[in-house]
Design an enzyme around this catalytic site. Structure first.
Site, PDB file in Angstrom:
ATOM      1  N   ASN A  36       0.822  -1.220   0.000  1.00  0.00           N
ATOM      2  CA  ASN A  36       0.000   0.000   0.000  1.00  0.00           C
ATOM      3  C   ASN A  36       0.849   1.261   0.000  1.00  0.00           C
ATOM      4  OD1 ASN A  36      -2.781  -0.526  -0.170  1.00  0.00           O
ATOM      5  ND2 ASN A  36      -2.740  -1.429   1.886  1.00  0.00           N
TER       6      ASN A  36
ATOM      7  N   TYR B 146     -14.279   2.094   1.875  1.00  0.00           N
ATOM      8  CA  TYR B 146     -13.345   3.215   2.077  1.00  0.00           C
ATOM      9  C   TYR B 146     -13.962   4.553   1.682  1.00  0.00           C
ATOM     10  CZ  TYR B 146      -9.212   0.525   3.334  1.00  0.00           C
ATOM     11  OH  TYR B 146      -8.315  -0.262   4.001  1.00  0.00           O
TER      12      TYR B 146
HETATM   13  P1  NAD Z   1       4.014  -5.559   8.107  1.00  0.00           P
HETATM   14  O1  NAD Z   1       4.178  -4.364   8.931  1.00  0.00           O
HETATM   15  O2  NAD Z   1       3.983  -6.881   8.764  1.00  0.00           O
HETATM   16  O3  NAD Z   1       5.147  -5.557   6.985  1.00  0.00           O
HETATM   17  C1  NAD Z   1       5.451  -6.704   6.236  1.00  0.00           C
HETATM   18  C2  NAD Z   1       6.943  -6.893   6.198  1.00  0.00           C
HETATM   19  O4  NAD Z   1       7.572  -5.904   5.377  1.00  0.00           O
HETATM   20  C3  NAD Z   1       7.610  -6.757   7.573  1.00  0.00           C
HETATM   21  O5  NAD Z   1       8.113  -8.008   7.978  1.00  0.00           O
HETATM   22  C4  NAD Z   1       8.710  -5.720   7.349  1.00  0.00           C
HETATM   23  O6  NAD Z   1       9.897  -6.021   8.017  1.00  0.00           O
HETATM   24  C5  NAD Z   1       8.884  -5.797   5.850  1.00  0.00           C
HETATM   25  N1  NAD Z   1       9.574  -4.688   5.201  1.00  0.00           N
HETATM   26  C6  NAD Z   1       9.595  -3.381   5.536  1.00  0.00           C
HETATM   27  N2  NAD Z   1      10.357  -2.699   4.669  1.00  0.00           N
HETATM   28  C7  NAD Z   1      10.818  -3.593   3.751  1.00  0.00           C
HETATM   29  C8  NAD Z   1      11.638  -3.490   2.595  1.00  0.00           C
HETATM   30  N3  NAD Z   1      12.163  -2.333   2.220  1.00  0.00           N
HETATM   31  N4  NAD Z   1      11.911  -4.612   1.894  1.00  0.00           N
HETATM   32  C9  NAD Z   1      11.410  -5.808   2.274  1.00  0.00           C
HETATM   33  N5  NAD Z   1      10.619  -5.954   3.356  1.00  0.00           N
HETATM   34  C10 NAD Z   1      10.326  -4.860   4.083  1.00  0.00           C
HETATM   35  O7  NAD Z   1       2.756  -5.294   7.205  1.00  0.00           O
HETATM   36  P2  NAD Z   1       1.382  -6.028   6.957  1.00  0.00           P
HETATM   37  O8  NAD Z   1       0.373  -5.428   7.815  1.00  0.00           O
HETATM   38  O9  NAD Z   1       1.542  -7.477   6.980  1.00  0.00           O
HETATM   39  O10 NAD Z   1       1.119  -5.556   5.484  1.00  0.00           O
HETATM   40  C11 NAD Z   1       2.087  -5.677   4.474  1.00  0.00           C
HETATM   41  C12 NAD Z   1       1.779  -4.771   3.313  1.00  0.00           C
HETATM   42  O11 NAD Z   1       0.669  -5.273   2.591  1.00  0.00           O
HETATM   43  C13 NAD Z   1       1.427  -3.347   3.692  1.00  0.00           C
HETATM   44  O12 NAD Z   1       1.890  -2.468   2.701  1.00  0.00           O
HETATM   45  C14 NAD Z   1      -0.064  -3.386   3.711  1.00  0.00           C
HETATM   46  O13 NAD Z   1      -0.632  -2.122   3.561  1.00  0.00           O
HETATM   47  C15 NAD Z   1      -0.318  -4.269   2.529  1.00  0.00           C
HETATM   48  N6  NAD Z   1      -1.625  -4.904   2.453  1.00  0.00           N
HETATM   49  C16 NAD Z   1      -2.336  -4.634   1.359  1.00  0.00           C
HETATM   50  C17 NAD Z   1      -3.544  -5.200   1.152  1.00  0.00           C
HETATM   51  C18 NAD Z   1      -4.291  -4.797  -0.063  1.00  0.00           C
HETATM   52  O14 NAD Z   1      -5.498  -4.865  -0.082  1.00  0.00           O
HETATM   53  N7  NAD Z   1      -3.605  -4.312  -1.100  1.00  0.00           N
HETATM   54  C19 NAD Z   1      -4.069  -6.105   2.088  1.00  0.00           C
HETATM   55  C20 NAD Z   1      -3.310  -6.383   3.213  1.00  0.00           C
HETATM   56  C21 NAD Z   1      -2.071  -5.777   3.384  1.00  0.00           C
HETATM   57  C1  G6P Z   2      -8.045  -3.668   3.886  1.00  0.00           C
HETATM   58  C2  G6P Z   2      -7.322  -3.096   2.710  1.00  0.00           C
HETATM   59  C3  G6P Z   2      -5.864  -3.213   2.800  1.00  0.00           C
HETATM   60  C4  G6P Z   2      -5.401  -2.720   4.135  1.00  0.00           C
HETATM   61  C5  G6P Z   2      -6.020  -3.563   5.214  1.00  0.00           C
HETATM   62  C6  G6P Z   2      -5.712  -3.022   6.589  1.00  0.00           C
HETATM   63  O1  G6P Z   2      -8.480  -4.913   3.668  1.00  0.00           O
HETATM   64  O2  G6P Z   2      -7.734  -3.584   1.481  1.00  0.00           O
HETATM   65  O3  G6P Z   2      -5.289  -2.474   1.750  1.00  0.00           O
HETATM   66  O4  G6P Z   2      -3.995  -2.779   4.226  1.00  0.00           O
HETATM   67  O5  G6P Z   2      -7.393  -3.632   5.113  1.00  0.00           O
HETATM   68  O6  G6P Z   2      -5.935  -4.011   7.535  1.00  0.00           O
HETATM   69  P1  G6P Z   2      -5.291  -3.926   8.976  1.00  0.00           P
HETATM   70  O7  G6P Z   2      -5.697  -5.167   9.655  1.00  0.00           O
HETATM   71  O8  G6P Z   2      -3.797  -3.807   8.744  1.00  0.00           O
HETATM   72  O9  G6P Z   2      -5.836  -2.687   9.581  1.00  0.00           O
HETATM   73 MN    MN Z   3      -6.493  -2.704  -0.099  1.00  0.00          MN
END
Ligand code: NAD
Ligand code: G6P
Ligand code: MN
Length: 433
Positions: A147, A253
């Site tokens: 994101n 959203y």
């Molecule tokens: P998180 O905080 O657990 O991060 C995931 C990992 O990324 C961590 O282990 C961290 O150490 C690592 N990281 C940080 N910087 C890095 C880099 N430069 N290179 C490689 N790894 C790195 O996050 P999360 O809550 O598990 O979410 C992960 C990502 O996925 C976030 O960007 C979140 O917004 C996104 N996400 C998106 C959706 C979606 O709908 N698109 C859904 C869920 C999560």
């Molecule tokens: C949604 C969105 C993701 C977002 C997530 C946050 O499902 O599509 O883009 O990162 O929720 O969930 P969290 O559990 O991290 O608040």
């Molecule tokens: Mn999303």
């Protein structure tokens, strides 16, 4: 077999991805799995790797799982790369939330000031990954979950030759909610057409048994119990008759925009009580990793359902398999507009229902939006484009231009002070503004 790379593998969502891979073992053959993270995520990645190995073994899959902090080693010769990292980790998300609230704004991971800050931290890293892929695996597909997914995807589409698709679980959650509203068990029994920008989409049509069931679903949702909302957004009721008059279903959203004050007050209350979403997630994550550590555990635990991103593996794995197998099914992805939404540039990223082929997504054209909604989408696209520009250039005036048009961002001294604090916290994480 295929080489699959996961960047940000220490994410607590990774077991979902593994479950999706296991489910598709007969149609999506993996040769080796590479987990990539940074020093800060090393321990989390090790726990994930352990659980992954147990899950694979339990399902009779003999796939080597490599852990590395060296991205280039992992990317060399890759076929599919899933990007799911959080630049600055959760502390940066919490900082965005707290600074925004301090200056009377909604504090949110991908919207308003928080979305801007997240983009400025993330886009330079995403572009560095794309540049490495051009050298190390030029034919690979990059699936971006990181994101703010729409802006990250557009930055890569515009500044790299890598084949990329952006993903979000919100369309999947909407599909599941619509299925329950229609009383059908399989989301493939009906067709949902969505269009807009990431976290800014509208369901335009729901075709089932030869009819458009959108009005019927709108009626059900308007009665109050909205089944389309992810865990991270409070389940508000839309104002009476709003959806019926719009003739569309705004994704959850859009509450931040159409019900800003309600959302702001709700958020402020929570931040003063149990904590911001980032703070809650920090605790949830701690609990999840306690569960993942258990050497007896060899499956995705139920507790992961507390995260907003649940079901995202459905989208990621289905998309990879659909590309690999040239499935020509409809999925909802971030891709180049190319005229799908009239009134937006061809070369910008939009989140639209698309046919997924071996050559990538082919977006479906969408019925023109009513003018008020189109203007709002255009405004958000301008915010996104200026934000991408600011994330690359570090130009403070460009940052100001982006922020001042965002409906969730305050202007004047509040903005200057908030921006100063954001820049200060992120000195080591953003271009020098
Ligand atoms: P998180 O905080 O657990 O991060 C995931 C990992 O990324 C961590 O282990 C961290 O150490 C690592 N990281 C940080 N910087 C890095 C880099 N430069 N290179 C490689 N790894 C790195 O996050 P999360 O809550 O598990 O979410 C992960 C990502 O996925 C976030 O960007 C979140 O917004 C996104 N996400 C998106 C959706 C979606 O709908 N698109 C859904 C869920 C999560
Ligand atoms: C949604 C969105 C993701 C977002 C997530 C946050 O499902 O599509 O883009 O990162 O929720 O969930 P969290 O559990 O991290 O608040
Ligand atoms: Mn999303």
């Amino acid at each position: 077999g295929l080489k699959l790379v996961v960047i940000g593998a220490g994410s607590s969502y990774t077991p979902e991805l593994m479950e999706g891979i296991i489910k598709r073992q007969n149609e999506f053959p993996i040769r080796e799995l590479w987990l990539v993270d940074i020093e800060d995520g090393r321990e989390k990645m090790a726990i994930i790797a352990g659980l992954t190995r147990r899950m694979l073994e339990k399902n009779g899959l003999d796939i080597p799982v490599y852990e590395t902090l060296d991205r280039t080693e992992a990317l060399l010769g890759a076929d599919f790369v899933c990007s799911q990292f959080r630049a600055g980790c959760l502390d940066a998300r919490i900082s965005d939330e707290r600074i925004s609230l301090k200056y009377d704004m909604i504090g949110q991971e991908t919207n308003g000031l928080g979305g801007f800050a997240n983009a400025c931290r993330t886009i330079p890293i995403a572009l560095a990954i794309a540049k490495e892929m051009e050298q190390l695996c030029p034919d690979a597909w990059l699936l971006n979950f990181t994101n703010p997914s729409g802006m990250v995807t557009e930055a890569i589409l515009k500044h790299s030759t890598v084949k990329t698709v952006g993903l979000c679980n919100v369309p999947v959650i909407m599909q599941k909610g619509i299925a329950s509203a229609l009383g059908v068990s399989d989301i493939n029994e009906f067709i949902m057409q969505v269009a807009g920008l990431n976290h800014f989409i509208f369901a335009r049509h729901i075709y089932h048994e030869g009819k458009d069931k959108l009005p019927q679903v709108i009626e059900l949702i308007s009665e109050g119990n909205d089944p389309l909302v992810p865990k991270n957004i409070p389940p508000f009721k839309w104002p009476d008759r709003l959806l019926a008059n719009m003739g569309m279903i705004p994704c959850p959203y859009l509450r931040y925009y159409y019900m800003s004050d309600d959302m702001y007050r709700q958020e402020l209350g929570e931040a003063q009580g149990e904590g911001t979403r980032g703070e809650i997630v920090k605790e949830l994550e701690r609990e999840l990793f306690e569960i993942y550590r258990n050497p007896e555990l060899a499956e995705k635990p139920k507790a992961l359902e507390g995260r907003g991103g649940q079901y995202y593996s459905d989208a990621a794995c289905e998309l990879m398999s659909a590309i690999y197998n040239d499935k020509r099914i409809i999925m909802h992805v971030n891709t180049r507009n190319d005229g799908a939404i009239a009134g937006l540039p061809d070369d910008c990223a939009v989140e639209v229902s698309s046919m997924i082929t071996r050559s990538g997504p082919i977006p479906l054209n969408v019925e023109p939006f009513p003018e008020d909604v189109l203007r709002l989408i255009q405004l958000m696209k301008s915010f996104e484009q200026l934000t991408i520009e600011a994330a690359i250039s570090g130009n403070r005036y460009t940052a100001w231009r982006a922020l001042v048009i965002n409906p969730l961002v305050k202007s004047g001294q509040l903005l200057e002070n908030a921006l100063d604090e954001v820049i200060e916290y992120n000195k080591a994480l953003m271009p020098a503004f």
